[in-house]
Design an enzyme around this catalytic site. Structure first.
Site, mmCIF file in Angstrom:
data_model
loop_
_atom_site.group_PDB
_atom_site.id
_atom_site.type_symbol
_atom_site.label_atom_id
_atom_site.label_comp_id
_atom_site.label_asym_id
_atom_site.label_seq_id
_atom_site.Cartn_x
_atom_site.Cartn_y
_atom_site.Cartn_z
ATOM 1 N N GLU A 1 -42.382 35.988 -97.653
ATOM 2 C CA GLU A 1 -41.819 35.242 -98.760
ATOM 3 C C GLU A 1 -40.112 34.493 -98.504
ATOM 4 O O GLU A 1 -40.025 35.285 -97.219
ATOM 5 C CB GLU A 1 -42.123 35.177 -100.172
ATOM 6 C CG GLU A 1 -43.263 35.037 -100.331
ATOM 7 C CD GLU A 1 -44.025 36.527 -101.527
ATOM 8 O OE1 GLU A 1 -44.179 36.649 -102.097
ATOM 9 O OE2 GLU A 1 -43.963 37.967 -101.777
ATOM 10 N N THR A 2 -40.154 33.619 -98.563
ATOM 11 C CA THR A 2 -38.505 33.276 -98.716
ATOM 12 C C THR A 2 -38.204 32.689 -99.596
ATOM 13 O O THR A 2 -38.462 31.763 -100.455
ATOM 14 C CB THR A 2 -38.480 32.383 -96.997
ATOM 15 O OG1 THR A 2 -38.689 32.598 -95.766
ATOM 16 C CG2 THR A 2 -37.306 32.015 -96.967
#
Length: 293
Positions: free
Chosen positions: A46-47
């Site tokens: 994830e970012t």
């Protein structure tokens, strides 16, 4: 456009362990398509993107993307984002934060040791929600295991969520947990279902690598371009809330190992209370720089 970013390893005090996260700051000028492209460029599980909140009483809006899709809530992006913001000594930053997210408001508590951010604790945006149950054989096929490797004495494989749904599966022994592999053909037969497209598998039997924890776990999400996740706070929280409810305990603390079998050891602390499910962890900075868009 030039934006600042920082990466941190979450749920670990050892650099290059835990779950890596990229945090993009000042992301208000980005479109959704640009955020998705940046998440694909980092290619982490994830970012997170930090934007101005819609309500000035809140700290920030946080949007979270896997390499392929935006998700409404996730554990390690919240812990890591709060760590980055609190460590930056942003003017006026308090140690009680509120993030606006697709799943709702996420309260955050910063635990300091002097000027150092020692730990971050977040509250899941939803109470436990239990969904569809699955046949052990169908789930075993997803994991390249046999039905005998799946335990159903406490609960069948089933969807559980405190903000992001997962199928939660108990595995019979540590050898089977280590042997499991995502089988995309099996996943395609049952997913997406009840909002879930990923499997969180856990085992109460431990080996010397796991340490003194309540259980050890893995998480597979091949449809999100995530063959395996090193640390999944939202799934761990849902699983602990499910176990506490089955055991009739309104309050209970858990410590959970994850990422052991992929060489990125992680430790996730969960506290189930009558009011909320709390996810707690530590972080370590890894990289920072400029992002050109």
């Amino acid at each position: 456009m030039i934006l600042r970013y920082q990466t941190v390893d979450v749920f670990t005090q050892t650099r290059f362990g835990g779950n890596p996260l990229a945090v993009v700051l000042g992301a208000d000028g980005l479109t959704t398509a640009q955020m998705q492209a940046i998440a694909r460029e980092f290619n982490y599980s994830e970012t997170s993107f930090v934007l101005r909140p819609s309500d000035p009483r809140h700290t920030a809006e946080v949007r979270i993307f896997t390499p392929t899709v935006e998700v409404p809530f996730a554990g390690h992006p919240n812990v890591g984002t709060a760590f980055v913001l609190a460590s930056a000594s942003v003017a006026g930053m308090r140690d009680e934060l509120i993030f606006e997210e697709k799943a709702g408001l996420v309260p955050v508590r910063i635990i300091r040791e002097g000027d150092h951010v020692k730990q971050v604790q977040i509250a899941a945006p939803h109470p436990l929600r239990i969904g569809q149950a699955f046949d052990a054989g169908a789930v075993a096929e997803c994991l390249s295991l046999t039905p005998a490797d799946v335990l159903c004495d406490r609960h069948p494989p089933r969807v559980a969520s405190v903000g992001l749904p997962f199928v939660v599966v108990e595995i019979a022994n540590r050898q089977a947990l280590a042997r499991a592999q995502a089988n995309e053909a099996g996943f395609a037969k049952i997913f997406p279902s009840d909002g879930a497209d990923a499997i969180y598998l856990y085992c109460r039997e431990l080996d010397e690598r796991d340490g003194a924890v309540d259980f050890t776990a893995r998480m597979f999400a091949p449809f999100d371009n995530l063959p395996e996740d090193p640390a999944t706070g939202s799934a761990t929280a849902a699983t602990c809330a499910l176990l506490a409810s089955l055991e009739g305990e309104a309050s209970r603390k858990f410590e959970v190992a994850q990422g052991i079998d992929m060489g990125r050891p992680s430790l996730i602390a969960i506290e189930v209370t009558p009011e909320a499910v709390l996810i707690e962890g530590v972080c370590i900075p890894v990289m920072s720089g400029q992002l050109l868009v």
